[in-house]
Write a protein that holds these residues in place. Structure first.
Motif, PDB file in Angstrom:
ATOM      1  N   UNK A   1       0.810  -1.213   0.000  1.00 35.67           N
ATOM      2  CA  UNK A   1       0.000   0.000   0.000  1.00 35.67           C
ATOM      3  C   UNK A   1       0.850   1.273   0.000  1.00 35.67           C
ATOM      4  N   UNK A   2       1.890   1.396   0.835  1.00 33.25           N
ATOM      5  CA  UNK A   2       2.722   2.606   0.764  1.00 33.25           C
ATOM      6  C   UNK A   2       3.433   2.762  -0.590  1.00 33.25           C
ATOM      7  N   UNK A   3       3.861   1.652  -1.183  1.00 34.19           N
ATOM      8  CA  UNK A   3       4.519   1.739  -2.493  1.00 34.19           C
ATOM      9  C   UNK A   3       3.527   2.174  -3.569  1.00 34.19           C
ATOM     10  N   UNK A   4       2.316   1.648  -3.525  1.00 31.36           N
ATOM     11  CA  UNK A   4       1.291   2.056  -4.484  1.00 31.36           C
ATOM     12  C   UNK A   4       0.954   3.535  -4.299  1.00 31.36           C
ATOM     13  N   UNK A   5       0.873   3.988  -3.054  1.00 28.59           N
ATOM     14  CA  UNK A   5       0.630   5.406  -2.769  1.00 28.59           C
ATOM     15  C   UNK A   5       1.758   6.260  -3.338  1.00 28.59           C
ATOM     16  N   UNK A   6       2.981   5.817  -3.174  1.00 27.34           N
ATOM     17  CA  UNK A   6       4.136   6.545  -3.707  1.00 27.34           C
ATOM     18  C   UNK A   6       4.062   6.622  -5.236  1.00 27.34           C
ATOM     19  N   UNK A   7       3.731   5.506  -5.887  1.00 29.30           N
ATOM     20  CA  UNK A   7       3.661   5.487  -7.351  1.00 29.30           C
ATOM     21  C   UNK A   7       2.566   6.417  -7.876  1.00 29.30           C
ATOM     22  N   UNK A   8       1.407   6.411  -7.233  1.00 30.16           N
ATOM     23  CA  UNK A   8       0.319   7.298  -7.648  1.00 30.16           C
ATOM     24  C   UNK A   8       0.727   8.763  -7.451  1.00 30.16           C
ATOM     25  N   UNK A   9       1.408   9.055  -6.341  1.00 24.76           N
ATOM     26  CA  UNK A   9       1.860  10.424  -6.087  1.00 24.76           C
ATOM     27  C   UNK A   9       2.872  10.876  -7.130  1.00 24.76           C
ATOM     28  N   UNK A  10       3.786  10.002  -7.522  1.00 24.90           N
ATOM     29  CA  UNK A  10       4.766  10.340  -8.565  1.00 24.90           C
ATOM     30  C   UNK A  10       4.049  10.587  -9.895  1.00 24.90           C
ATOM     31  N   UNK A  11       3.063   9.760 -10.216  1.00 27.55           N
ATOM     32  CA  UNK A  11       2.304   9.970 -11.457  1.00 27.55           C
ATOM     33  C   UNK A  11       1.578  11.307 -11.447  1.00 27.55           C
ATOM     34  N   UNK A  12       0.953  11.642 -10.320  1.00 30.86           N
ATOM     35  CA  UNK A  12       0.273  12.933 -10.222  1.00 30.86           C
ATOM     36  C   UNK A  12       1.264  14.088 -10.366  1.00 30.86           C
TER      37      UNK A  12
END
Length: 134
Positions: free
Chosen positions: A65-76
């Motif tokens: 979950x933290x890695x997915x959150x990080x990836x979504x934040x980088x995409x944004x």
């Protein structure tokens, strides 16, 4: 789709009313992209806030979950950079279309022999420039 921005132009004939000229072009796509991305960013931030505050234990236990959150934040962040560049390009297109020299060149009345047309004032674009920088 094409947007037409009308503006009045005199015809230089005896007692004639000004008629409308239209700027042809679609200058809305970059702004729509920027605003849409802003809305999605806000919704994601609210969902992440609920996840962090309400389901803190789930966030701490699950390692993906933290890695997915990080990836979504980088995409944004990447799309925000792209949207800001698109907004800047859209603004430069609007500025080019409304430049006094471009408007005068589009007016048929200014193409006559012996006719001198000049702009009364240059439009102020300072606040529009600041909107791109901020």
């Amino acid at each position: 789709r094409l947007y037409q921005i009308p503006f009045a132009m005199p015809t230089c004939e005896e007692e004639s009313d000004p008629h409308a000229l239209h700027l042809v072009g679609d200058f809305s796509a970059p702004a729509e992209f920027f605003v849409t991305l802003g809305v999605f960013s806000f919704l994601y931030a609210m969902a992440a806030l609920v996840l962090y505050l309400r389901f803190h234990s789930l966030y701490g236990e699950n390692k993906k979950l933290p890695f997915a959150d990080f990836c979504v934040t980088v995409c944004f962040a990447f799309f925000w950079l792209v949207a800001a560049a698109a907004w800047g390009k859209g603004l430069s297109d609007v500025k080019a279309a409304t430049r006094p020299a471009s408007l005068i060149a589009a007016m048929g009345v200014c193409q006559g022999e012996g006719v001198v047309c000049n702009a009364g004032a240059t439009p102020a674009m300072g606040l529009a420039n600041i909107s791109v920088v901020r």
